[in-house]
Motif scaffolding. Structure first.
Motif, PDB file in Angstrom:
ATOM      1  N   PRO A 209      25.081 -10.136   0.922  1.00  0.00           N
ATOM      2  CA  PRO A 209      23.998 -10.568   1.808  1.00  0.00           C
ATOM      3  C   PRO A 209      24.295 -10.231   3.274  1.00  0.00           C
ATOM      4  O   PRO A 209      25.457 -10.187   3.699  1.00  0.00           O
ATOM      5  CB  PRO A 209      23.940 -12.080   1.595  1.00  0.00           C
ATOM      6  CG  PRO A 209      25.318 -12.441   1.133  1.00  0.00           C
ATOM      7  CD  PRO A 209      25.794 -11.279   0.324  1.00  0.00           C
ATOM      8  N   ILE A 210      23.234  -9.998   4.041  1.00  0.00           N
ATOM      9  CA  ILE A 210      23.360  -9.742   5.478  1.00  0.00           C
ATOM     10  C   ILE A 210      22.940 -11.001   6.227  1.00  0.00           C
ATOM     11  O   ILE A 210      21.824 -11.501   6.048  1.00  0.00           O
ATOM     12  CB  ILE A 210      22.490  -8.541   5.899  1.00  0.00           C
ATOM     13  CG1 ILE A 210      23.040  -7.256   5.248  1.00  0.00           C
ATOM     14  CG2 ILE A 210      22.459  -8.399   7.425  1.00  0.00           C
ATOM     15  CD1 ILE A 210      22.151  -6.052   5.409  1.00  0.00           C
ATOM     16  N   ASP A 211      23.828 -11.506   7.044  1.00  0.00           N
ATOM     17  CA  ASP A 211      23.596 -12.743   7.789  1.00  0.00           C
ATOM     18  C   ASP A 211      23.688 -12.419   9.282  1.00  0.00           C
ATOM     19  O   ASP A 211      24.752 -12.053   9.782  1.00  0.00           O
ATOM     20  CB  ASP A 211      24.647 -13.785   7.392  1.00  0.00           C
ATOM     21  CG  ASP A 211      24.406 -15.131   8.054  1.00  0.00           C
ATOM     22  OD1 ASP A 211      23.587 -15.206   8.993  1.00  0.00           O
ATOM     23  OD2 ASP A 211      25.070 -16.115   7.646  1.00  0.00           O
ATOM     24  N   ASP A 212      22.553 -12.533   9.977  1.00  0.00           N
ATOM     25  CA  ASP A 212      22.518 -12.188  11.402  1.00  0.00           C
ATOM     26  C   ASP A 212      23.474 -13.037  12.232  1.00  0.00           C
ATOM     27  O   ASP A 212      23.916 -12.602  13.311  1.00  0.00           O
ATOM     28  CB  ASP A 212      21.100 -12.330  11.950  1.00  0.00           C
ATOM     29  CG  ASP A 212      20.170 -11.246  11.419  1.00  0.00           C
ATOM     30  OD1 ASP A 212      20.694 -10.212  10.941  1.00  0.00           O
ATOM     31  OD2 ASP A 212      18.936 -11.422  11.483  1.00  0.00           O
ATOM     32  N   THR A 213      23.796 -14.228  11.764  1.00  0.00           N
ATOM     33  CA  THR A 213      24.701 -15.080  12.546  1.00  0.00           C
ATOM     34  C   THR A 213      26.122 -14.516  12.554  1.00  0.00           C
ATOM     35  O   THR A 213      26.948 -14.953  13.363  1.00  0.00           O
ATOM     36  CB  THR A 213      24.717 -16.518  11.987  1.00  0.00           C
ATOM     37  OG1 THR A 213      25.255 -16.505  10.655  1.00  0.00           O
ATOM     38  CG2 THR A 213      23.313 -17.110  11.977  1.00  0.00           C
ATOM     39  N   ARG A 214      26.396 -13.593  11.654  1.00  0.00           N
ATOM     40  CA  ARG A 214      27.727 -13.001  11.580  1.00  0.00           C
ATOM     41  C   ARG A 214      27.813 -11.682  12.364  1.00  0.00           C
ATOM     42  O   ARG A 214      28.811 -10.957  12.268  1.00  0.00           O
ATOM     43  CB  ARG A 214      28.145 -12.789  10.130  1.00  0.00           C
ATOM     44  CG  ARG A 214      28.070 -14.098   9.349  1.00  0.00           C
ATOM     45  CD  ARG A 214      28.867 -14.085   8.069  1.00  0.00           C
ATOM     46  NE  ARG A 214      28.743 -15.378   7.387  1.00  0.00           N
ATOM     47  CZ  ARG A 214      29.423 -16.464   7.722  1.00  0.00           C
ATOM     48  NH1 ARG A 214      30.266 -16.419   8.731  1.00  0.00           N
ATOM     49  NH2 ARG A 214      29.250 -17.599   7.065  1.00  0.00           N
ATOM     50  N   ILE A 215      26.773 -11.386  13.126  1.00  0.00           N
ATOM     51  CA  ILE A 215      26.739 -10.179  13.960  1.00  0.00           C
ATOM     52  C   ILE A 215      26.711 -10.609  15.420  1.00  0.00           C
ATOM     53  O   ILE A 215      25.796 -11.327  15.846  1.00  0.00           O
ATOM     54  CB  ILE A 215      25.502  -9.314  13.641  1.00  0.00           C
ATOM     55  CG1 ILE A 215      25.516  -8.900  12.163  1.00  0.00           C
ATOM     56  CG2 ILE A 215      25.454  -8.094  14.551  1.00  0.00           C
ATOM     57  CD1 ILE A 215      24.233  -8.222  11.704  1.00  0.00           C
ATOM     58  N   TYR A 216      27.714 -10.180  16.186  1.00  0.00           N
ATOM     59  CA  TYR A 216      27.788 -10.576  17.594  1.00  0.00           C
ATOM     60  C   TYR A 216      27.919  -9.333  18.469  1.00  0.00           C
ATOM     61  O   TYR A 216      28.764  -8.464  18.228  1.00  0.00           O
ATOM     62  CB  TYR A 216      28.980 -11.500  17.830  1.00  0.00           C
ATOM     63  CG  TYR A 216      29.071 -12.032  19.242  1.00  0.00           C
ATOM     64  CD1 TYR A 216      28.150 -12.956  19.716  1.00  0.00           C
ATOM     65  CD2 TYR A 216      30.084 -11.598  20.102  1.00  0.00           C
ATOM     66  CE1 TYR A 216      28.229 -13.453  21.011  1.00  0.00           C
ATOM     67  CE2 TYR A 216      30.174 -12.090  21.395  1.00  0.00           C
ATOM     68  CZ  TYR A 216      29.243 -13.009  21.849  1.00  0.00           C
ATOM     69  OH  TYR A 216      29.318 -13.491  23.134  1.00  0.00           O
ATOM     70  N   GLU A 217      27.070  -9.251  19.475  1.00  0.00           N
ATOM     71  CA  GLU A 217      27.031  -8.105  20.380  1.00  0.00           C
ATOM     72  C   GLU A 217      27.528  -8.515  21.765  1.00  0.00           C
ATOM     73  O   GLU A 217      27.073  -9.512  22.319  1.00  0.00           O
ATOM     74  CB  GLU A 217      25.592  -7.588  20.464  1.00  0.00           C
ATOM     75  CG  GLU A 217      25.386  -6.450  21.431  1.00  0.00           C
ATOM     76  CD  GLU A 217      23.921  -6.066  21.544  1.00  0.00           C
ATOM     77  OE1 GLU A 217      23.440  -5.897  22.690  1.00  0.00           O
ATOM     78  OE2 GLU A 217      23.249  -5.955  20.499  1.00  0.00           O
ATOM     79  N   THR A 218      28.445  -7.730  22.314  1.00  0.00           N
ATOM     80  CA  THR A 218      28.993  -8.028  23.633  1.00  0.00           C
ATOM     81  C   THR A 218      29.379  -6.716  24.303  1.00  0.00           C
ATOM     82  O   THR A 218      28.969  -5.634  23.876  1.00  0.00           O
ATOM     83  CB  THR A 218      30.206  -8.984  23.515  1.00  0.00           C
ATOM     84  OG1 THR A 218      30.650  -9.326  24.827  1.00  0.00           O
ATOM     85  CG2 THR A 218      31.341  -8.370  22.737  1.00  0.00           C
ATOM     86  N   SER A 219      30.209  -6.781  25.342  1.00  0.00           N
ATOM     87  CA  SER A 219      30.676  -5.574  26.020  1.00  0.00           C
ATOM     88  C   SER A 219      31.844  -4.971  25.254  1.00  0.00           C
ATOM     89  O   SER A 219      32.631  -5.687  24.636  1.00  0.00           O
ATOM     90  CB  SER A 219      31.102  -5.906  27.448  1.00  0.00           C
ATOM     91  OG  SER A 219      31.801  -4.820  28.024  1.00  0.00           O
ATOM     92  N   PHE A 220      31.981  -3.639  25.322  1.00  0.00           N
ATOM     93  CA  PHE A 220      33.106  -2.973  24.680  1.00  0.00           C
ATOM     94  C   PHE A 220      34.405  -3.157  25.464  1.00  0.00           C
ATOM     95  O   PHE A 220      35.483  -2.898  24.951  1.00  0.00           O
ATOM     96  CB  PHE A 220      32.829  -1.470  24.539  1.00  0.00           C
ATOM     97  CG  PHE A 220      32.333  -1.072  23.176  1.00  0.00           C
ATOM     98  CD1 PHE A 220      32.799  -1.701  22.032  1.00  0.00           C
ATOM     99  CD2 PHE A 220      31.409  -0.046  23.028  1.00  0.00           C
ATOM    100  CE1 PHE A 220      32.363  -1.321  20.767  1.00  0.00           C
ATOM    101  CE2 PHE A 220      30.974   0.351  21.770  1.00  0.00           C
ATOM    102  CZ  PHE A 220      31.439  -0.292  20.640  1.00  0.00           C
ATOM    103  N   GLY A 221      34.320  -3.561  26.723  1.00  0.00           N
ATOM    104  CA  GLY A 221      35.508  -3.685  27.555  1.00  0.00           C
ATOM    105  C   GLY A 221      36.186  -5.031  27.391  1.00  0.00           C
ATOM    106  O   GLY A 221      35.661  -5.949  26.756  1.00  0.00           O
ATOM    107  N   PRO A 222      37.377  -5.188  27.980  1.00  0.00           N
ATOM    108  CA  PRO A 222      38.096  -6.474  27.915  1.00  0.00           C
ATOM    109  C   PRO A 222      37.349  -7.554  28.678  1.00  0.00           C
ATOM    110  O   PRO A 222      36.590  -7.266  29.609  1.00  0.00           O
ATOM    111  CB  PRO A 222      39.445  -6.160  28.572  1.00  0.00           C
ATOM    112  CG  PRO A 222      39.186  -4.973  29.433  1.00  0.00           C
ATOM    113  CD  PRO A 222      38.127  -4.183  28.737  1.00  0.00           C
ATOM    114  N   MET A 223      37.532  -8.811  28.276  1.00  0.00           N
ATOM    115  CA  MET A 223      36.797  -9.920  28.882  1.00  0.00           C
ATOM    116  C   MET A 223      37.750 -10.990  29.396  1.00  0.00           C
ATOM    117  O   MET A 223      38.776 -11.262  28.778  1.00  0.00           O
ATOM    118  CB  MET A 223      35.851 -10.539  27.840  1.00  0.00           C
ATOM    119  CG  MET A 223      34.693  -9.642  27.445  1.00  0.00           C
ATOM    120  SD  MET A 223      33.875 -10.233  25.952  1.00  0.00           S
ATOM    121  CE  MET A 223      34.981  -9.575  24.715  1.00  0.00           C
TER     122      MET A 223
END
Length: 336
Positions: A209-223
């Motif tokens: 199953p695909i669960d959108d809550t398990r997909i997180y988008e952020t910056s590719f750089g260090p934070m």
């Protein structure tokens, strides 16, 4: 300061002959050329590069604009680009956009002022389109590396992001993982979109199953601030048994966060990522990766750029090179 007239007088030739030797133009005998060069060495003559550039309409300076100079992928890529540039007699200027479109725009303006002969660009993302259009408007050749930008046609060197991400997920599934999350870069970046596609395709092909809550988008750089990532992790119930990181910087950040919560890799959560750790790979890092050919990205991209510069209006159609990623299995995955 020594001038071409001083050299001409001592070598008993015309100033025009000296100029032709310096700029490697015109028909001059080998004997005369050698004599002029010998006198230049004797007088320690240093050519006026600015004046020479105005005559030849070339500076023999190229630029490499990358997005994260701290990332080992781009460090190794830069080595390849510089080696290719020097091999062909060019000097290289480096720029680092920090994944920031405004900073990238400022660099592009500076490069136009500096009259570089061409630019090798890892674009910050889709919003980089106006900057690339500005380069084209000013007839500055460029080649893209690592990322595409919709709306612009050009030479490009890419990694196979989708297949690399699929291989990472398939590796996790083969070790029994079914609850797999992905921590990825911004959807405005083509490589991040392709890595998400690879992740989703692997789940679908294995009837997971695909669960959108398990997909997180952020910056590719260090934070500096991991609070948003922490909230994302805390919202998942149960926690995933494995996490795919979109690049090596994100892998390090999620491991740092997990350790702060008392969780270990791979005993509590397995972690895999795209991109290896450059020279640090010799220290036996424990993270399983889809390693890209970073050096070849830079070397091939720079070769394509120089060819485009030299061929000018006779250059052929745009070229696209896609380099496969290699799955390197280490110790960051636990069987479940």
């Amino acid at each position: 300061m020594v001038t071409i007239y001083d050299i001409a007088a001592k070598a008993s030739v015309s100033a025009m002959t000296v100029s032709r030797v310096i700029n490697n133009t015109g028909k001059i005998s080998d004997k005369t050329r050698a004599k002029v060069k010998r006198v230049m060495d004797e007088l320690n003559y240093v050519p006026n590069q600015m004046a020479r550039s105005l005559v030849l309409q070339q500076t023999h300076i190229l630029s490499l604009l990358i997005t994260d100079i701290m990332n080992p992928f781009y460090t190794t890529l830069s080595r390849g680009a510089e080696d290719a540039a020097i091999k062909h007699g060019y000097r290289l200027l480096f720029g680092n956009s920090d994944e920031n479109v405004q900073k990238e725009a400022a660099y592009i303006n500076t490069l136009l002022t500096a009259r570089v002969d061409g630019v090798l660009v890892a674009p910050a993302g889709d919003p980089s389109l106006p900057h690339l259009e500005k380069l084209r408007k000013h007839e500055v050749p460029f080649v893209l590396i690592d990322r595409e930008v919709p709306g612009i046609e050009c030479d490009i060197v890419l990694g196979d992001s989708k297949e690399g991400a699929r291989a990472l997920v398939e590796h996790l599934i083969a070790h029994g993982h079914r609850n797999i999350a992905i921590l990825n870069g911004s959807s405005s970046i083509s490589s991040a979109r392709l890595r998400l596609q690879g992740y989703l395709e692997a789940l679908k092909l294995n009837d997971l199953p695909i669960d959108d809550t398990r997909i997180y988008e952020t910056s590719f750089g260090p934070m500096n601030d991991l609070s948003e990532m922490d909230r994302w992790l805390s919202r998942m119930a149960p926690l995933p048994t494995a996490i795919v990181a979109g690049n090596n910087a994100l892998a390090l950040e999620i491991i740092r966060l997990l350790r702060s919560k008392g969780l270990s890799v791979p005993d509590d959560i397995s972690v895999v990522c795209f991109d290896d750790f450059g020279p640090y790979a010799e220290l036996d890092p424990f993270i399983t990766v889809a390693a890209q050919q970073a050096y070849q990205f830079g070397y091939l991209g720079m070769q394509m750029l120089i060819e485009r510069i030299k061929e000018g209006s006779d250059a052929g159609p745009w070229r696209k090179i896609v380099l496969p990623a290699e799955l390197i299995v280490r110790r960051s995955v636990k069987s479940v």
